[in-house]
Motif scaffolding. Structure first.
Motif, PDB file in Angstrom:
ATOM      1  N   SER A 257      57.743 -29.531  73.066  1.00  0.00           N
ATOM      2  CA  SER A 257      57.370 -28.877  71.949  1.00  0.00           C
ATOM      3  C   SER A 257      57.604 -27.453  71.409  1.00  0.00           C
ATOM      4  N   LYS A 258      57.374 -27.001  70.371  1.00  0.00           N
ATOM      5  CA  LYS A 258      57.321 -25.688  70.118  1.00  0.00           C
ATOM      6  C   LYS A 258      56.203 -24.667  70.558  1.00  0.00           C
ATOM      7  N   ARG A 259      55.110 -25.457  71.113  1.00  0.00           N
ATOM      8  CA  ARG A 259      54.084 -25.152  71.426  1.00  0.00           C
ATOM      9  C   ARG A 259      53.783 -25.007  72.931  1.00  0.00           C
ATOM     10  N   ALA A 260      54.985 -25.360  73.591  1.00  0.00           N
ATOM     11  CA  ALA A 260      55.033 -25.386  75.389  1.00  0.00           C
ATOM     12  C   ALA A 260      54.182 -24.311  75.803  1.00  0.00           C
ATOM     13  N   ASN A 261      54.297 -23.071  75.251  1.00  0.00           N
ATOM     14  CA  ASN A 261      53.665 -21.853  76.070  1.00  0.00           C
ATOM     15  C   ASN A 261      52.452 -21.740  75.696  1.00  0.00           C
ATOM     16  N   ALA A 262      51.857 -22.541  74.841  1.00  0.00           N
ATOM     17  CA  ALA A 262      50.529 -22.182  74.276  1.00  0.00           C
ATOM     18  C   ALA A 262      49.535 -23.232  75.128  1.00  0.00           C
ATOM     19  N   PRO A 263      48.229 -23.269  75.012  1.00  0.00           N
ATOM     20  CA  PRO A 263      47.444 -24.019  75.816  1.00  0.00           C
ATOM     21  C   PRO A 263      47.495 -25.565  75.629  1.00  0.00           C
ATOM     22  N   PHE A 264      47.244 -26.167  76.572  1.00  0.00           N
ATOM     23  CA  PHE A 264      47.297 -27.844  76.538  1.00  0.00           C
ATOM     24  C   PHE A 264      45.885 -27.928  77.000  1.00  0.00           C
ATOM     25  N   ILE A 265      44.854 -28.624  76.165  1.00  0.00           N
ATOM     26  CA  ILE A 265      43.404 -29.075  76.644  1.00  0.00           C
ATOM     27  C   ILE A 265      43.335 -30.570  76.336  1.00  0.00           C
ATOM     28  N   ALA A 266      42.738 -31.020  77.519  1.00  0.00           N
ATOM     29  CA  ALA A 266      42.577 -32.409  77.645  1.00  0.00           C
ATOM     30  C   ALA A 266      41.111 -32.783  77.648  1.00  0.00           C
ATOM     31  N   ILE A 267      40.542 -33.590  76.853  1.00  0.00           N
ATOM     32  CA  ILE A 267      39.093 -33.981  76.733  1.00  0.00           C
ATOM     33  C   ILE A 267      39.054 -35.609  76.718  1.00  0.00           C
ATOM     34  N   ASP A 268      38.132 -35.976  77.907  1.00  0.00           N
ATOM     35  CA  ASP A 268      37.970 -37.282  77.907  1.00  0.00           C
ATOM     36  C   ASP A 268      36.460 -37.686  77.090  1.00  0.00           C
ATOM     37  N   CYS A 269      36.951 -38.340  75.884  1.00  0.00           N
ATOM     38  CA  CYS A 269      35.603 -38.453  74.983  1.00  0.00           C
ATOM     39  C   CYS A 269      34.773 -39.423  75.466  1.00  0.00           C
ATOM     40  N   GLY A 270      35.002 -40.342  76.425  1.00  0.00           N
ATOM     41  CA  GLY A 270      34.068 -41.258  77.030  1.00  0.00           C
ATOM     42  C   GLY A 270      33.311 -40.643  77.955  1.00  0.00           C
TER      43      GLY A 270
ATOM     44  N   LEU B 122      26.178 -33.512  73.357  1.00  0.00           N
ATOM     45  CA  LEU B 122      27.036 -32.605  73.687  1.00  0.00           C
ATOM     46  C   LEU B 122      28.394 -32.590  73.426  1.00  0.00           C
ATOM     47  N   SER B 123      28.803 -33.622  72.840  1.00  0.00           N
ATOM     48  CA  SER B 123      30.303 -33.521  72.247  1.00  0.00           C
ATOM     49  C   SER B 123      30.671 -32.689  70.983  1.00  0.00           C
ATOM     50  N   GLY B 124      29.526 -32.334  70.021  1.00  0.00           N
ATOM     51  CA  GLY B 124      29.679 -31.374  69.177  1.00  0.00           C
ATOM     52  C   GLY B 124      30.253 -30.088  69.645  1.00  0.00           C
ATOM     53  N   SER B 125      29.386 -29.822  70.793  1.00  0.00           N
ATOM     54  CA  SER B 125      29.404 -28.373  71.398  1.00  0.00           C
ATOM     55  C   SER B 125      30.580 -28.441  72.054  1.00  0.00           C
TER      56      SER B 125
ATOM     57  N   PHE C  72      44.558 -32.650  73.622  1.00  0.00           N
ATOM     58  CA  PHE C  72      44.409 -34.323  73.840  1.00  0.00           C
ATOM     59  C   PHE C  72      42.991 -35.161  73.997  1.00  0.00           C
ATOM     60  N   LEU C  73      42.930 -35.925  73.036  1.00  0.00           N
ATOM     61  CA  LEU C  73      41.532 -36.529  73.022  1.00  0.00           C
ATOM     62  C   LEU C  73      41.585 -38.055  73.625  1.00  0.00           C
ATOM     63  N   ASP C  74      41.290 -38.391  74.781  1.00  0.00           N
ATOM     64  CA  ASP C  74      41.457 -39.472  75.254  1.00  0.00           C
ATOM     65  C   ASP C  74      40.260 -40.362  74.948  1.00  0.00           C
ATOM     66  N   GLU C  75      40.432 -41.732  75.018  1.00  0.00           N
ATOM     67  CA  GLU C  75      39.412 -42.730  74.350  1.00  0.00           C
ATOM     68  C   GLU C  75      38.892 -42.124  73.339  1.00  0.00           C
ATOM     69  N   ILE C  76      39.401 -41.993  72.262  1.00  0.00           N
ATOM     70  CA  ILE C  76      38.882 -41.273  71.028  1.00  0.00           C
ATOM     71  C   ILE C  76      37.742 -42.139  70.283  1.00  0.00           C
ATOM     72  N   VAL C  77      37.831 -43.521  70.574  1.00  0.00           N
ATOM     73  CA  VAL C  77      36.946 -44.500  69.975  1.00  0.00           C
ATOM     74  C   VAL C  77      35.474 -44.064  70.326  1.00  0.00           C
ATOM     75  N   ASN C  78      35.319 -43.669  71.568  1.00  0.00           N
ATOM     76  CA  ASN C  78      33.975 -43.378  72.048  1.00  0.00           C
ATOM     77  C   ASN C  78      33.334 -42.233  71.296  1.00  0.00           C
ATOM     78  N   LEU C  79      33.912 -41.370  70.397  1.00  0.00           N
ATOM     79  CA  LEU C  79      33.151 -40.289  69.746  1.00  0.00           C
ATOM     80  C   LEU C  79      32.336 -40.974  68.578  1.00  0.00           C
ATOM     81  N   SER C  80      31.086 -40.293  68.621  1.00  0.00           N
ATOM     82  CA  SER C  80      30.169 -40.855  67.559  1.00  0.00           C
ATOM     83  C   SER C  80      30.532 -40.440  66.272  1.00  0.00           C
ATOM     84  N   TYR C  81      30.159 -41.331  65.229  1.00  0.00           N
ATOM     85  CA  TYR C  81      30.294 -41.462  63.852  1.00  0.00           C
ATOM     86  C   TYR C  81      30.046 -39.824  63.450  1.00  0.00           C
ATOM     87  N   ASP C  82      29.184 -39.158  63.759  1.00  0.00           N
ATOM     88  CA  ASP C  82      28.971 -37.937  63.011  1.00  0.00           C
ATOM     89  C   ASP C  82      30.033 -36.864  63.584  1.00  0.00           C
TER      90      ASP C  82
END
Length: 508
Positions: free
Chosen positions: A195-208, A214-217, A247-257
């Motif tokens: 992508s055009k963002r290749a030189n910018a950060p890639f951050i991966a988060i396992d939502c599970g 602590l998810s909000g923080s 990248f938000l992996d297993e996004i379904v695990n995030l709480s409703y709020d």
């Protein structure tokens, strides 16, 4: 002269397209069925294919998949008799260059064909190019996310690469669907790298792995003193990914709020740290992953439907390892090479029996499981070849531990192919649309009973019941024989004797 293959079971339509394209300097070949099209492509090739979505023996998706499996460089344009966004998106995701709807506009069809030819590879498979040449590896046309990773070259995954190349340069949000361990994060990294963002950060988060507190923080950050233990200010992952991709992996695990807060991020491109009073503008591309369809999760109340629609600008289904054919062996040898270097051993190959087991096994853990199996087997091997005796118990005996040789599949919907009387007149296709689409469910599968002794007697009934109890206990114990013996209330030696008596398992 460029050769166009026209695929339509309406011969009059073929004739009209033939005349029109010939007048515009193309060589045209007509075929009237999907099977004939695949046979012609296999033997002769073409520079482009124009295929009707509804054929008597196949639908456009099947023809497209067949062409891409034989000659992936040929651009395929689908003609459909009804304007259906879902069908259009589906064939595009499968690798179709474009789709056009009836009535066909001469200028539109001509422009689409010319564009497809201009963008196709100079190595497009046409007549006389040597049909026995190795298929072009599409992974060489994109930047890999990780030099230690390979994509393989199965037709099903070449379609994934085509989709990655199509969506990577955009700012679309992407949903990746697939089982755990099938490589979704690597695909997300590859989209970022191209992508055009290749030189910018890639951050991966396992939502599970994020706790509700602590998810909000973790995602949004927090200010000093925002809650007990917040002794310093923290920058969240979304802010760290500013300018790049998260990248938000297993996004379904995030709480409703948290989903509510994330919706604001997607809509307004602003975040507010936990305990903060001011908004922070961010520019971040969001890629999410799930092993469950988000629309299904929304219907169950597990995921916000409005958030799903925000994310659903483009989606990619990542196939499990068991559906990738010989890619299994390609990955196995790749992992074996890196493992041998890591262990400083000279283990260079798999025995034919091991290759056979690998191709038959279901790989529930996908690539992660394969990599771990290779590492364990290489460690236990004293020669240059991994043999079957070092493979795990449940893998060697996988096929023997199944109740049914035929895997049960959920009923799927199949396209109903209309008979000749329902096909629209070819001339009318240039004047108006005639929607005609229905579907019929496939018949249900079933589990036939496993019979060990095929005779009617009390003894045979007892043997069959005992055999099936042993198999069920082994499955329940995840093939741990000591645990299975405890479940059956017998000692381990008795279980071994029973297994040998029934010739149930392999002791190679």
């Amino acid at each position: 002269m460029k050769r166009i293959l026209v695929i339509d079971d309406d011969r009059e339509m073929c004739m009209l397209l033939n005349r029109f394209l010939t007048r515009n300097g193309f060589e045209v070949v007509e075929v009237y069925s999907g099977k004939a099209a695949l046979a012609y492509i296999s033997q002769n090739g073409a520079d482009a294919a124009l295929c009707d979505y509804r054929l008597e023996d196949m639908d456009g998706r099947q023809v497209l998949a067949g062409i891409k499996a034989i000659r992936p460089n040929i651009p395929v344009i689908i003609i459909t008799g009804y304007s259906d966004v879902k069908a259009a998106v589906e064939v595009t995701k499968m690798g179709a260059y474009d789709y056009v709807t009836k009535p066909l506009l001469p200028d539109e069809i001509l422009l689409t064909i010319k564009k497809s030819l201009d963008k196709s590879s100079p190595k497009t498979d046409s007549a006389g190019d040597g049909s026995n040449k190795k298929t072009t590896d599409t992974t060489t046309e994109i930047k890999l996310a990780n030099n230690d990773y390979i994509f393989g070259n199965s037709p099903v995954f070449n379609n994934i690469i085509t989709q990655v190349k199509r969506v990577a340069p955009t700012n679309f949000s992407v949903i990746l669907y697939g089982e755990s361990g099938c490589g979704k994060e690597v695909i997300a990294q590859t989209i970022h790298k191209n992508s055009k963002r290749a030189n910018a950060p890639f951050i991966a988060i396992d939502c599970g792995a994020l706790g509700k507190e602590l998810s909000g923080s973790e995602l949004f950050g927090h200010e000093k003193g925002a809650f007990t233990g917040a002794i310093n200010q923290k920058v969240g992952s979304l802010e760290l990914a500013n300018g790049g991709t998260i990248f938000l992996d297993e996004i379904v695990n995030l709480s409703y709020d948290i989903q509510v807060s994330l919706l604001r991020v997607v809509q307004e491109r602003k975040i507010r740290r936990v305990g903060g009073v001011k908004d922070i503008e961010i520019d971040v591309r969001i890629i999410v992953a799930s092993n469950e369809k988000l629309m299904d999760a929304a219907k169950k109340g597990k995921f916000r439907e409005d958030l799903f629609h925000r994310f659903n600008e483009f989606s990619i289904d990542v196939p499990p390892l068991r559906e990738r054919g010989n890619d299994i062996l390609l990955f196995a040898k790749h992992f074996l090479k890196s493992t041998s270097q890591e262990l400083e051993k000279n283990v260079t190959s798999l025995s034919p029996k091991v290759e056979e087991v690998f191709l038959k096994y279901s790989w529930p853990g996908n690539l992660r499981e394969l990599k771990n199996i290779i590492k364990r087997s290489a460690l236990l091997t004293d020669t240059d070849t991994i043999d079957i005796n070092v493979l795990p118990f449940e893998m060697v005996n996988y096929s023997k531990l199944q109740f049914d040789e035929h895997v049960y599949k959920e009923p799927t919907q199949q396209m109903y192919v209309p008979d000749e009387s329902r096909k629209e007149d070819a001339h009318s296709a240039f004047n108006f649309n005639t929607p005609s689409h229905t579907s019929a469910p496939a018949s249900n599968g079933h589990f036939p009973e496993k019979i060990l002794v095929n005779e009617k007697s009390l003894k045979a009934a007892g043997l069959n019941a005992e055999y099936n109890m042993i198999v069920e206990a082994l499955k329940q114990a995840n093939y741990n024989k000591s645990k299975a013996a405890r479940i059956l209330n017998i000692d381990r030696k008795t279980l071994y004797n029973k297994m040998e008596e029934y010739k149930l398992l392999s002791f190679e």
